[in-house]
Design an enzyme around this catalytic site. Sequence first.
Site, PDB file in Angstrom:
ATOM      1  N   HIS A 250      64.877  12.855  -3.972  1.00 26.48           N
ATOM      2  CA  HIS A 250      64.469  14.273  -3.917  1.00 26.48           C
ATOM      3  C   HIS A 250      63.819  14.750  -5.210  1.00 26.48           C
ATOM      4  CE1 HIS A 250      68.195  14.236  -6.050  1.00 26.48           C
ATOM      5  NE2 HIS A 250      68.001  15.471  -6.432  1.00 26.48           N
ATOM      6  N   ASP A 251      63.851  13.882  -6.242  1.00 24.87           N
ATOM      7  CA  ASP A 251      63.229  14.240  -7.528  1.00 24.87           C
ATOM      8  C   ASP A 251      61.914  13.507  -7.766  1.00 24.87           C
ATOM      9  OD1 ASP A 251      66.389  14.180  -9.328  1.00 24.87           O
ATOM     10  OD2 ASP A 251      65.347  15.855  -8.354  1.00 24.87           O
TER      11      ASP A 251
ATOM     12  N   ASP B  41      75.749  13.219 -10.522  1.00 24.92           N
ATOM     13  CA  ASP B  41      74.518  13.807 -11.049  1.00 24.92           C
ATOM     14  C   ASP B  41      74.489  13.765 -12.584  1.00 24.92           C
ATOM     15  OD1 ASP B  41      72.158  15.569 -10.277  1.00 24.92           O
ATOM     16  OD2 ASP B  41      73.161  16.883 -11.719  1.00 24.92           O
TER      17      ASP B  41
ATOM     18  N   GLU C 233      73.864   8.790 -11.408  1.00 22.86           N
ATOM     19  CA  GLU C 233      72.463   9.014 -11.765  1.00 22.86           C
ATOM     20  C   GLU C 233      72.455   9.048 -13.281  1.00 22.86           C
ATOM     21  OE1 GLU C 233      70.779  12.752 -12.072  1.00 22.86           O
ATOM     22  OE2 GLU C 233      68.787  12.172 -11.413  1.00 22.86           O
TER      23      GLU C 233
ATOM     24  N   ASP D 269      77.385  14.705  -3.366  1.00 24.67           N
ATOM     25  CA  ASP D 269      76.736  14.802  -4.676  1.00 24.67           C
ATOM     26  C   ASP D 269      77.694  15.525  -5.624  1.00 24.67           C
ATOM     27  OD1 ASP D 269      73.208  14.900  -5.052  1.00 24.67           O
ATOM     28  OD2 ASP D 269      74.694  14.817  -6.669  1.00 24.67           O
TER      29      ASP D 269
HETATM   30  O1  TEU Z   1      68.279  15.118 -11.963  1.00 26.87           O
HETATM   31  C1  TEU Z   1      68.358  14.761 -13.327  1.00 26.87           C
HETATM   32  C2  TEU Z   1      67.021  14.833 -13.963  1.00 26.87           C
HETATM   33  O2  TEU Z   1      66.811  14.534 -15.104  1.00 26.87           O
HETATM   34  C3  TEU Z   1      65.900  15.271 -13.110  1.00 26.87           C
HETATM   35  O3  TEU Z   1      65.224  16.247 -13.801  1.00 26.87           O
HETATM   36  C4  TEU Z   1      65.060  14.047 -12.853  1.00 26.87           C
HETATM   37  O4  TEU Z   1      65.393  13.065 -13.746  1.00 26.87           O
HETATM   38  C5  TEU Z   1      63.625  14.322 -13.143  1.00 26.87           C
HETATM   39  O5  TEU Z   1      63.261  15.403 -12.367  1.00 26.87           O
HETATM   40  C6  TEU Z   1      62.814  13.055 -12.847  1.00 26.87           C
HETATM   41  O6  TEU Z   1      61.905  13.270 -11.842  1.00 26.87           O
HETATM   42  C7  TEU Z   1      69.492  15.571 -11.376  1.00 26.87           C
HETATM   43  C8  TEU Z   1      69.184  15.950  -9.928  1.00 26.87           C
HETATM   44  O7  TEU Z   1      68.735  14.791  -9.223  1.00 26.87           O
HETATM   45  C9  TEU Z   1      68.107  17.018  -9.956  1.00 26.87           C
HETATM   46  O8  TEU Z   1      67.676  17.335  -8.632  1.00 26.87           O
HETATM   47  C10 TEU Z   1      68.682  18.247 -10.644  1.00 26.87           C
HETATM   48  O9  TEU Z   1      67.648  19.211 -10.774  1.00 26.87           O
HETATM   49  C11 TEU Z   1      69.217  17.888 -12.041  1.00 26.87           C
HETATM   50  O10 TEU Z   1      69.994  16.702 -12.076  1.00 26.87           O
HETATM   51  C12 TEU Z   1      70.148  18.997 -12.512  1.00 26.87           C
HETATM   52  O11 TEU Z   1      71.307  18.985 -11.719  1.00 26.87           O
END
Ligand code: TEU
Length: 540
Positions: free
Chosen positions: A319-320, A197, A250, A97
């Site tokens: 994970h989000d 990311d 992403e 990542d």
């Molecule tokens: O996520 C980017 C982001 O915008 C997240 O907030 C996500 O889109 C949102 O929660 C939708 O459910 C990335 C990573 O995947 C996330 O885990 C990190 O918290 C974020 O960037 C900051 O690095």
Amino acid sequence: MNQWWRDRVAYQIYPRSFLDSDGNGIGDLRGIIHKLPYLKELGIGILWLSPVYCSPNDDNGYDISDYRDIHPDFGTMAEMDKLLDLAKKLDIRVVMDLVINHTSDEHEWFKKSRDPESPYRDYYIWRPGRNGRKPNNWTSFFAEDCWEYDEHSGEYYLHLFSKKQPDLNFRNPKVLEEIKDIMRFWLHKGVSGFRCDVINVIFKESLEDGRKRMILTGREHYLTREGTHEILRELRRDVLSRFDCFTVGETVMVTPKTAFDLSDPSRKELDMLFSFEHMDTDAVIVKWFRTRFRPKKFCNVLCKWQTALDWNANYFENHDQPRCVSRFGDDRDYRSESAKMLCVLLLSLRGTPFIYQGQEIGMTNFDFTSMEQIRDVESFNVYRLATRLHFPKAFRWHMIQQSGRDNARTPMQWSPGRNAGFSSGTPWIGINRNYTDINVETQEKNPSSVLAFYQKMIRLRNKTKLLKSGGFRCVKIRRKLFVFERFNESGSITVIISFSKKAVRFRASGKPILSTCDRSEYDGILRPYEAILLQGRVGG
Ligand code: TEU
């Protein structure tokens, strides 16, 4: 170069919740090493590790304080090398990542940058206040301000995420050179690429006030700007092109047009990207205001992206995001059936499929009952904002229950034993009580389990050129029915997906290749949440 990443099925591990080998309640590298044979058996060819670098864990590792070292909770660099070595022996390509929009505020660079005279000052985005107020009106991804005042240096610094995640300044060429060195460090270790990311927000074209918006005021100044394209092309030219590797970005809020500009092979920027439109079909304005899931709307968006891009990175959870069987299936009355149906859908689309840990056994959203069980900074911030806005307590909790990222972060459920076989200690976050029924060990003994079906479907995809590289054609979308075709010069496969808990009629001829109901013939009637692949075109 051979685009091998188009032929493999990818699996995402959130290390903190995968498997704890030393009883500290946190998943670790030795736990992952122990389970690499399990992933091989599943048919996985690419493994994406969410961050395992040094971090104060304000955002569970997405706030990095040392890109070249492993957090002691996860293990050592020697264990990372062992993981890479064993994965290589098993022909599993490992992807790290790459979180470069920001670092942790505990990174050496940031600590030094707090001195206005430091050469690191310009690694970040520091600005004086404006008439006693913040430098502009932007708002953050995490429902708080995005400028933090630093007493020590008398200025504010920008953070699009938490205040412990200061944004790097990509106008400074030294920053880009540092990032190139970090990428080379991991590529020389043998990683096969990077999940990048929030990569499409890294270049801030201006710090002017943004148009007032409900979500992300100021985003027009940093969302997929030309400067980001230039950086991606430079990273490809100077680093990535010299290794056998790929990138998956992403990319928040991309449209098919901006996604094309970021990921079409002709652009030499990203190799593929995660878009979000299909993940926003059951929400209004922002993910916290969920609406009823509408399969027809979801499938129309999937079709749109299947035809808009030459190649997608396909996913239904990570994970989000909440668990897909709870969100797009039915985790009460048809959990197993709908989990298998979503497996067929994900693995039959054109593009690289990404499976998130636990999705292969049909893990569901968490069964938490209060904020005390929550661990996610995003949820804490949103709950605090909703409290300030006087949202009723029950609705505030409903928002977290439906959309909180911890839904996907409860520990992987390995067995019906203590702590679901995840840890011999106290897990960092609660385990879903349904682990006694939903776990790997139980499903490995059941040939009709979700896990057994994932193994079958991944095996089918891995050996079927048509599913890997064939074209995509949408055939039919009804309220709870989705039919599409995969085809190439040697033939075609019709994929029929039901999102209904009732029987659904859809006439089609063709021999079943695989069905979630183990059919040898197709009689034109789909059972509840049945998915079936038929040889040939609809109607013969
Ligand atoms: O996520 C980017 C982001 O915008 C997240 O907030 C996500 O889109 C949102 O929660 C939708 O459910 C990335 C990573 O995947 C996330 O885990 C990190 O918290 C974020 O960037 C900051 O690095």
